[in-house]
Design a protein around this motif. Sequence first.
Motif, PDB file in Angstrom:
ATOM      1  N   UNK A   1      -2.783  -5.393  -9.444  1.00  0.00           N
ATOM      2  CA  UNK A   1      -3.098  -5.450 -10.863  1.00  0.00           C
ATOM      3  C   UNK A   1      -2.240  -6.536 -11.521  1.00  0.00           C
ATOM      4  N   UNK A   2      -2.871  -7.530 -12.111  1.00  0.00           N
ATOM      5  CA  UNK A   2      -2.121  -8.608 -12.766  1.00  0.00           C
ATOM      6  C   UNK A   2      -2.017  -8.407 -14.278  1.00  0.00           C
ATOM      7  N   UNK A   3      -2.557  -7.310 -14.762  1.00  0.00           N
ATOM      8  CA  UNK A   3      -2.533  -7.046 -16.202  1.00  0.00           C
ATOM      9  C   UNK A   3      -3.718  -7.688 -16.891  1.00  0.00           C
ATOM     10  N   UNK A   4      -4.030  -7.203 -18.086  1.00  0.00           N
ATOM     11  CA  UNK A   4      -5.138  -7.754 -18.867  1.00  0.00           C
ATOM     12  C   UNK A   4      -6.473  -7.707 -18.134  1.00  0.00           C
ATOM     13  N   UNK A   5      -6.623  -6.731 -17.248  1.00  0.00           N
ATOM     14  CA  UNK A   5      -7.883  -6.596 -16.498  1.00  0.00           C
ATOM     15  C   UNK A   5      -8.017  -7.573 -15.338  1.00  0.00           C
ATOM     16  N   UNK A   6      -6.977  -8.401 -15.119  1.00  0.00           N
ATOM     17  CA  UNK A   6      -7.021  -9.376 -14.028  1.00  0.00           C
ATOM     18  C   UNK A   6      -6.526  -8.728 -12.736  1.00  0.00           C
ATOM     19  N   UNK A   7      -7.132  -9.127 -11.627  1.00  0.00           N
ATOM     20  CA  UNK A   7      -6.712  -8.598 -10.331  1.00  0.00           C
ATOM     21  C   UNK A   7      -6.434  -9.733  -9.357  1.00  0.00           C
ATOM     22  N   UNK A   8      -5.377  -9.544  -8.541  1.00  0.00           N
ATOM     23  CA  UNK A   8      -5.107 -10.500  -7.468  1.00  0.00           C
ATOM     24  C   UNK A   8      -5.752  -9.935  -6.200  1.00  0.00           C
ATOM     25  N   UNK A   9      -6.742 -10.640  -5.712  1.00  0.00           N
ATOM     26  CA  UNK A   9      -7.479 -10.188  -4.537  1.00  0.00           C
ATOM     27  C   UNK A   9      -6.611 -10.380  -3.283  1.00  0.00           C
ATOM     28  N   UNK A  10      -6.318  -9.295  -2.577  1.00  0.00           N
ATOM     29  CA  UNK A  10      -5.525  -9.432  -1.346  1.00  0.00           C
ATOM     30  C   UNK A  10      -6.333  -8.974  -0.124  1.00  0.00           C
ATOM     31  N   UNK A  11      -7.666  -9.118  -0.233  1.00  0.00           N
ATOM     32  CA  UNK A  11      -8.490  -8.669   0.895  1.00  0.00           C
ATOM     33  C   UNK A  11      -8.418  -9.634   2.074  1.00  0.00           C
ATOM     34  N   UNK A  12      -8.230 -10.954   1.747  1.00  0.00           N
ATOM     35  CA  UNK A  12      -8.122 -11.940   2.815  1.00  0.00           C
ATOM     36  C   UNK A  12      -9.305 -11.850   3.757  1.00  0.00           C
ATOM     37  N   UNK A  13      -9.104 -12.204   5.034  1.00  0.00           N
ATOM     38  CA  UNK A  13     -10.210 -11.969   5.971  1.00  0.00           C
ATOM     39  C   UNK A  13      -9.764 -11.091   7.129  1.00  0.00           C
ATOM     40  N   UNK A  14      -9.181  -9.959   6.737  1.00  0.00           N
ATOM     41  CA  UNK A  14      -8.788  -8.983   7.757  1.00  0.00           C
ATOM     42  C   UNK A  14     -10.017  -8.500   8.511  1.00  0.00           C
ATOM     43  N   UNK A  15      -9.941  -8.518   9.842  1.00  0.00           N
ATOM     44  CA  UNK A  15     -11.061  -7.927  10.588  1.00  0.00           C
ATOM     45  C   UNK A  15     -11.015  -6.402  10.440  1.00  0.00           C
ATOM     46  N   UNK A  16     -12.159  -5.789  10.199  1.00  0.00           N
ATOM     47  CA  UNK A  16     -12.206  -4.321  10.096  1.00  0.00           C
ATOM     48  C   UNK A  16     -12.700  -3.757  11.428  1.00  0.00           C
ATOM     49  N   UNK A  17     -12.268  -2.594  11.881  1.00  0.00           N
ATOM     50  CA  UNK A  17     -11.203  -1.814  11.265  1.00  0.00           C
ATOM     51  C   UNK A  17      -9.840  -2.504  11.375  1.00  0.00           C
ATOM     52  N   UNK A  18      -9.021  -2.313  10.332  1.00  0.00           N
ATOM     53  CA  UNK A  18      -7.686  -2.910  10.306  1.00  0.00           C
ATOM     54  C   UNK A  18      -6.650  -1.790  10.165  1.00  0.00           C
ATOM     55  N   UNK A  19      -5.564  -1.919  10.919  1.00  0.00           N
ATOM     56  CA  UNK A  19      -4.542  -0.866  10.918  1.00  0.00           C
ATOM     57  C   UNK A  19      -3.344  -1.282  10.073  1.00  0.00           C
TER      58      UNK A  19
END
Length: 348
Positions: free
Chosen positions: A50-68
């Motif tokens: 959560x970056x505040x003001x409704x902004x989000x920092x996306x940290x999804x990256x390109x993790x292969x799923x399933x990811x541990x």
Amino acid sequence: MHRQSLVDYGKPLQATEAATPKPLGTEVLLRVSHCGVCHSDIHLQDGYFDLGGGQKLDVRGNRPMPFTLGHEIAGTVEAAGPDAKGVTQGKFYAAYPWIGCGKCGLCARGDEHMCNAPRALGVTVDGGYATHVLVPHPHYLLDVEGIAPGIAGALMCSGLTGYGAIKKAVPYLKFGPLLIVGLGGVGMMGLQFARALTDKPILAADIDKSKREAALKLGAAEAFDPAEAGARKAIMKASGGVGAAVDFAGSDKSLAFAHAVVAKGGAAIVVGLIGGSFTLPVPMFPLRALTIMGSYVGSTGEAREMLDLVKAGKVAPIPVETRPLAETSRSLDDLRAGKIVGRVVITP
Ligand SMILES: [Zn+2]
Ligand SMILES: [Zn+2]
């Protein structure tokens, strides 16, 4: 090997199975005995900060799923590749998780935790919510002999984060005492390392009365409630302004509070990742000779220094509740809901 894996962002973890990896080259296969449940796992599970003001920092990256997930790992050596020198079969280690690419300038100077192409265990490559984890080199296995196994892994995250931040604060204590804002698990660690690293008075601030009391017990000179109207004035009166304020909460509110009580020449050091945004009139930086900086975990060198302090008895024992692997997702839910007091460690 059995794992509890992220299969989609924002969803509960699920039990998954995979072939147990065979270590090649310098790799070491650890049989995970303990993996701490951490607040940052929640952000990774959500896929954003959560970056505040409704902004989000996306940290999804390109993790292969399933990811541990799971980066607070301790375990015993089950197998090692032919080039993994100096590891003993069956020996208990903590795994340093903040592993870099090993090729860039940052990695070469030992600051792998800041590498821009990380291979961080449980963050960018599979981690410790599993029966096994692959560590790329024995360099990342740290001797934790004499340290309670339940906290050995957690020290690589909360311990190292607390230590790394306090180390940055120490040079600024010539301008005044130290203030620790936010006495959660990391803040409490920070407080104890601070006692080992400085003779200056240590002030504490937390909105929770029980945490303020705990901080006083652990050696804080005074404790303040930042929600109280007169708290800033009281700190200024008690200290004349602090040399460094370490913000272990990391929210808009906590940083607004922390920076405001910093003396001229001093620093506010942001560690926590609660979120929000922060503004300050630009002239205040030069007029107050103010430094605002961030601190993110620590290097393998700092991890070794920190473990030496723990082995020397500088950190009070931390109460740990162990839970089986199948309860990993529930534990993340409990942490998110604020239902966890102390630390939960998964024992796969
Ligand atoms: Zn952590
Ligand atoms: Zn690198």
